[in-house]
Design a protein around this motif. Structure first.
Motif, PDB file in Angstrom:
ATOM      1  N   PRO A  15       0.801  -1.236   0.000  1.00  5.66           N
ATOM      2  CA  PRO A  15       0.000   0.000   0.000  1.00  5.66           C
ATOM      3  C   PRO A  15       0.828   1.277   0.000  1.00  5.66           C
ATOM      4  O   PRO A  15       0.492   2.239  -0.698  1.00  5.66           O
ATOM      5  N   GLU A  16       1.896   1.319   0.788  1.00  5.74           N
ATOM      6  CA  GLU A  16       2.683   2.556   0.867  1.00  5.74           C
ATOM      7  C   GLU A  16       3.370   2.861  -0.463  1.00  5.74           C
ATOM      8  O   GLU A  16       3.395   4.009  -0.914  1.00  5.74           O
ATOM      9  N   THR A  17       3.919   1.834  -1.106  1.00  2.00           N
ATOM     10  CA  THR A  17       4.556   2.052  -2.410  1.00  2.00           C
ATOM     11  C   THR A  17       3.531   2.475  -3.449  1.00  2.00           C
ATOM     12  O   THR A  17       3.780   3.389  -4.251  1.00  2.00           O
ATOM     13  N   ALA A  18       2.369   1.821  -3.430  1.00  2.00           N
ATOM     14  CA  ALA A  18       1.310   2.189  -4.380  1.00  2.00           C
ATOM     15  C   ALA A  18       0.861   3.626  -4.156  1.00  2.00           C
ATOM     16  O   ALA A  18       0.656   4.380  -5.119  1.00  2.00           O
ATOM     17  N   ARG A  19       0.702   4.017  -2.868  1.00  2.00           N
ATOM     18  CA  ARG A  19       0.314   5.401  -2.582  1.00  2.00           C
ATOM     19  C   ARG A  19       1.349   6.380  -3.088  1.00  2.00           C
ATOM     20  O   ARG A  19       1.018   7.413  -3.689  1.00  2.00           O
ATOM     21  N   ARG A  20       2.623   6.074  -2.849  1.00  2.00           N
ATOM     22  CA  ARG A  20       3.694   6.981  -3.263  1.00  2.00           C
ATOM     23  C   ARG A  20       3.716   7.150  -4.787  1.00  2.00           C
ATOM     24  O   ARG A  20       3.857   8.272  -5.299  1.00  2.00           O
ATOM     25  N   ARG A  21       3.540   6.070  -5.508  1.00  2.04           N
ATOM     26  CA  ARG A  21       3.571   6.168  -6.964  1.00  2.04           C
ATOM     27  C   ARG A  21       2.311   6.846  -7.502  1.00  2.04           C
ATOM     28  O   ARG A  21       2.368   7.579  -8.504  1.00  2.04           O
ATOM     29  N   TYR A  22       1.193   6.625  -6.845  1.00  2.28           N
ATOM     30  CA  TYR A  22      -0.038   7.311  -7.257  1.00  2.28           C
ATOM     31  C   TYR A  22       0.095   8.815  -7.043  1.00  2.28           C
ATOM     32  O   TYR A  22      -0.311   9.621  -7.889  1.00  2.28           O
ATOM     33  N   VAL A  23       0.665   9.203  -5.920  1.00  3.83           N
ATOM     34  CA  VAL A  23       0.894  10.624  -5.645  1.00  3.83           C
ATOM     35  C   VAL A  23       1.817  11.228  -6.708  1.00  3.83           C
ATOM     36  O   VAL A  23       1.572  12.326  -7.232  1.00  3.83           O
ATOM     37  N   THR A  24       2.881  10.506  -7.054  1.00 10.30           N
ATOM     38  CA  THR A  24       3.833  11.013  -8.046  1.00 10.30           C
ATOM     39  C   THR A  24       3.199  11.163  -9.407  1.00 10.30           C
ATOM     40  O   THR A  24       3.367  12.194 -10.082  1.00 10.30           O
ATOM     41  N   VAL A  25       2.453  10.162  -9.832  1.00 10.00           N
ATOM     42  CA  VAL A  25       1.857  10.245 -11.163  1.00 10.00           C
ATOM     43  C   VAL A  25       0.771  11.314 -11.204  1.00 10.00           C
ATOM     44  O   VAL A  25       0.569  11.981 -12.238  1.00 10.00           O
ATOM     45  N   SER A  26       0.093  11.549 -10.081  1.00 14.76           N
ATOM     46  CA  SER A  26      -0.899  12.626 -10.029  1.00 14.76           C
ATOM     47  C   SER A  26      -0.220  13.976 -10.197  1.00 14.76           C
ATOM     48  O   SER A  26      -0.690  14.841 -10.947  1.00 14.76           O
ATOM     49  N   ALA A  27       0.906  14.170  -9.487  1.00 13.27           N
ATOM     50  CA  ALA A  27       1.634  15.433  -9.601  1.00 13.27           C
ATOM     51  C   ALA A  27       2.182  15.632 -11.013  1.00 13.27           C
ATOM     52  O   ALA A  27       2.094  16.734 -11.582  1.00 13.27           O
ATOM     53  N   LEU A  28       2.730  14.566 -11.602  1.00 22.58           N
ATOM     54  CA  LEU A  28       3.299  14.679 -12.937  1.00 22.58           C
ATOM     55  C   LEU A  28       2.240  14.957 -13.991  1.00 22.58           C
ATOM     56  O   LEU A  28       2.502  15.633 -14.993  1.00 22.58           O
ATOM     57  N   PHE A  29       1.023  14.454 -13.789  1.00 25.96           N
ATOM     58  CA  PHE A  29      -0.046  14.693 -14.761  1.00 25.96           C
ATOM     59  C   PHE A  29      -0.559  16.129 -14.680  1.00 25.96           C
ATOM     60  O   PHE A  29      -0.769  16.793 -15.697  1.00 25.96           O
ATOM     61  N   TRP A  30      -0.757  16.630 -13.461  1.00 18.87           N
ATOM     62  CA  TRP A  30      -1.398  17.931 -13.303  1.00 18.87           C
ATOM     63  C   TRP A  30      -0.441  19.107 -13.424  1.00 18.87           C
ATOM     64  O   TRP A  30      -0.876  20.228 -13.699  1.00 18.87           O
ATOM     65  N   PHE A  31       0.849  18.904 -13.224  1.00 18.23           N
ATOM     66  CA  PHE A  31       1.794  20.024 -13.317  1.00 18.23           C
ATOM     67  C   PHE A  31       1.789  20.655 -14.711  1.00 18.23           C
ATOM     68  O   PHE A  31       1.694  21.894 -14.824  1.00 18.23           O
ATOM     69  N   PRO A  32       1.883  19.897 -15.794  1.00 21.48           N
ATOM     70  CA  PRO A  32       1.817  20.531 -17.117  1.00 21.48           C
ATOM     71  C   PRO A  32       0.498  21.254 -17.362  1.00 21.48           C
ATOM     72  O   PRO A  32       0.475  22.301 -18.020  1.00 21.48           O
ATOM     73  N   ILE A  33      -0.605  20.708 -16.844  1.00 18.73           N
ATOM     74  CA  ILE A  33      -1.896  21.379 -17.015  1.00 18.73           C
ATOM     75  C   ILE A  33      -1.889  22.726 -16.297  1.00 18.73           C
ATOM     76  O   ILE A  33      -2.339  23.745 -16.831  1.00 18.73           O
ATOM     77  N   GLY A  34      -1.368  22.739 -15.066  1.00 20.45           N
ATOM     78  CA  GLY A  34      -1.286  23.991 -14.335  1.00 20.45           C
ATOM     79  C   GLY A  34      -0.426  25.025 -15.031  1.00 20.45           C
ATOM     80  O   GLY A  34      -0.706  26.230 -14.976  1.00 20.45           O
ATOM     81  N   LEU A  35       0.620  24.591 -15.718  1.00 24.39           N
ATOM     82  CA  LEU A  35       1.505  25.525 -16.413  1.00 24.39           C
ATOM     83  C   LEU A  35       0.773  26.304 -17.504  1.00 24.39           C
ATOM     84  O   LEU A  35       0.984  27.517 -17.658  1.00 24.39           O
ATOM     85  N   TYR A  36      -0.078  25.630 -18.281  1.00 22.70           N
ATOM     86  CA  TYR A  36      -0.677  26.344 -19.402  1.00 22.70           C
ATOM     87  C   TYR A  36      -2.031  26.958 -19.085  1.00 22.70           C
ATOM     88  O   TYR A  36      -2.559  27.758 -19.873  1.00 22.70           O
TER      89      TYR A  36
END
Length: 421
Positions: A15-36
Motif C-alpha cells: 500500500p505505501e509504495t502504491a500510494r507513493r507512486r499514485y501521488v507522483t503520477v498525479s503530480a506529474l499529470f497535473w503540473f503541465p496542465i497547471g503551467l498552461y
C-alpha cells in the motif's frame, strides 16, 4: 510444520509504495496542465479570437471529453490502466505543441480537441490503478481515504506551483522580442505550453516504467471493443440507479458549472485590470494558485479526522464543502470505490469526469453569452450550493450492506460482450 507463505505477486505493490507512486503520477499529470492554464484563454485572444469564439473553442474540449469519457473508461477497464494513461500522454504532448505554436483557428481547435481526448483517457485510470493495488494487497476493505487524499493534495499542490510558474513565464519574457524573432510563431504566452509539452514526456516515462499491472487475459481487438459498450451501459446504470453514486456525480457536475465560468471569465478580467495579457496572466496565476493551494491544504483532512468528526464520508462531504471544494473529493471517491467493482472502476470515474466536463463546457458557453459582471458567477454559486445541499442526509460508509465488495453494484461485462450483473 507450518506451510511457507505463497510468494507475493510481483505486480502487486504494498500500500505505501502504491500510494507513493499514485501521488507522483498525479503530480506529474497535473503540473503541465497547471503551467498552461493561466495563458490558455489569453493566447487564444492574442491569436485573434473574440471572447465568444474562445468560449466555443474551449467548449470543444469539453465536448471531446464528454464524447470519449465513457468509451475510454471502458477501454481502461478492459485493456489496462497503463496503456490508456500512456496514450493520453502522447495526445497531451501533441495538443500542447499545437496550442503553443498554432496561429490559425483550426490548428488551435485541433490542439484543444487532442487535449480533451487526453483528459478523457487520463481521467480515471491512475486512481483506478491505485485502488486496484490497495485492494489486491489488503482485500475489499482496504483503507483508501489516505491514498486518495494524498493524491488530491499532490494535484492541488502541483497545480498551485505550476500555475504560478505558468503565469510568471510570459511576464518575464514580455518585451524580449521573442515574437518578432520567430515571425509570430512563438509568443511569450507560448512558453508555458512548450514547457508543459516537455514535462509530459517525463509523465509518460513514469507511467510506462513505474506503474506495474498484473497480466491480463489475452484478448483480440474484437473482444476488447465488444466489451466496452457493455461496460459503458453498466456505468450509466450505476450513475442513475445507485443513490450514493448519483449524489457524487451530481455534486461533481455542480462543481463543473463553477469551473467553466471562472476559467473563462477570470483571465480576461485580470488582463483588463492590468492592461496587458502578460501581466493579466500573472494576476490570474496568483488567484488560481491561491485557490489550488487552499484546496491542497484542505484535502489532507478527510482521511481520518474530518470523516470521523463529521460522522463518515457522506457527512464529511457536506461539512468540508464549506471549507473548500477539494476537501470533499477524497470522501466522495471513497464512497464511490466501495460501490464499484475493480473490473469497471475506471468507467465509474469516467462517468464522474463526464459530469464535470460536460457541465463545465455548458457553464462556460452560458457565461460567455451573459453580460459581463456578477451575474454569471452568482448563477454558478447557486448551482454549487444546490450540489452541497444533496449531502444533508448522511449516507453509510463502506460497501453496501450485503455486498462486501460492491461488485454487483457495477461489474464489467465478460469479454464476449455479455452484460454485467
Amino acid at each position: 510444520m507450518t506451510a511457507a507463505p505463497a510468494p507475493a505477486d510481483a505486480h502487486v505493490l504494498d500500500p505505501e509504495t502504491a500510494r507513493r507512486r499514485y501521488v507522483t503520477v498525479s503530480a506529474l499529470f497535473w503540473f503541465p496542465i497547471g503551467l498552461y492554464v493561466p495563458s490558455l484563454v489569453l493566447i487564444l485572444g492574442e491569436r485573434g479570437l473574440a471572447l465568444a469564439a474562445v468560449a466555443a473553442v474551449l467548449s470543444s474540449q469539453g465536448l471531446t471529453v464528454a464524447l470519449l469519457e465513457l468509451p475510454t473508461g471502458g477501454l481502461s477497464d478492459v485493456l489496462g490502466r497503463r496503456a490508456v494513461l500512456a496514450a493520453g500522454g502522447v495526445l497531451s504532448f501533441a495538443g500542447l505543441l499545437l496550442l503553443a505554436l498554432g496561429t490559425v483557428p483550426w490548428v488551435l481547435i485541433t490542439g484543444i480537441v487532442l487535449m480533451g481526448a487526453s483528459r478523457a483517457l487520463a481521467s480515471g485510470p491512475a486512481e483506478a490503478w491505485y485502488v486496484d493495488m490497495a485492494q489486491a494487497h489488503s482485500g475489499p476493505e482496504a483503507e483508501l481515504r489516505t491514498g486518495l487524499s494524498r493524491g488530491s493534495s499532490a494535484m492541488g499542490a502541483s497545480l498551485a506551483v505550476a500555475t504560478l510558474l505558468g503565469g510568471l513565464l510570459p511576464w518575464l519574457f514580455a518585451g524580449s522580442g521573442l515574437a518578432e524573432a520567430t515571425g509570430g510563431l512563438i509568443l511569450p504566452l507560448s512558453l508555458p505550453g512548450l514547457l508543459s509539452a516537455a514535462l509530459v514526456l517525463c509523465y509518460l516515462a513514469y507511467v510506462l516504467l513505474r506503474l506495474p499491472e498484473p497480466p491480463r487475459a489475452p484478448s483480440t481487438l474484437r473482444s476488447v471493443l465488444g466489451s466496452v459498450p457493455g461496460t459503458i451501459a453498466s456505468g450509466v446504470r450505476l450513475a442513475t440507479r445507485e443513490r450514493v453514486v448519483r449524489k457524487v456525480v451530481l455534486t461533481t457536475a455542480a462543481v463543473g458549472a463553477a469551473l467553466g465560468a471562472i476559467e473563462l471569465l477570470t483571465p480576461g478580467r485580470a488582463a483588463a485590470i492590468t492592461g496587458a495579457s502578460e501581466s493579466g496572466a500573472v494576476v490570474y496565476a496568483g488567484l488560481a494558485t491561491a485557490g489550488f493551494a487552499s484546496s491542497s491544504r484542505g484535502r489532507p483532512a478527510p482521511p481520518r479526522s474530518s470523516a470521523r468528526l463529521a460522522g463518515g464520508s457522506g457527512r464529511a462531504v457536506l461539512v468540508l464543502v464549506y471549507l473548500c471544494l477539494g476537501a470533499a473529493g477524497p470522501n466522495e471517491n471513497d464512497l464511490l470505490h466501495h460501490r464499484v467493482a475493480s473490473s469497471a472502476r475506471a468507467t465509474a470515474l469516467s462517468v464522474q469526469s463526464l459530469a464535470l466536463q460536460a457541465v463545465a463546457s455548458l457553464g462556460g458557453l452560458v457565461a460567455g453569452l451573459l453580460p459581463l459582471g456578477p451575474l454569471p458567477l452568482l448563477l454558478t454559486a447557486a448551482v454549487v450550493g444546490a450540489g452541497a445541499l444533496m449531502w444533508v442526509r448522511a449516507v453509510p460508509d463502506g460497501p453496501r450492506p450485503g455486498h462486501p465488495d460492491g461488485a454487483d453494484a457495477l461489474a464489467a461485462p465478460a469479454a464476449s460482450g455479455e452484460p454485467g450483473r
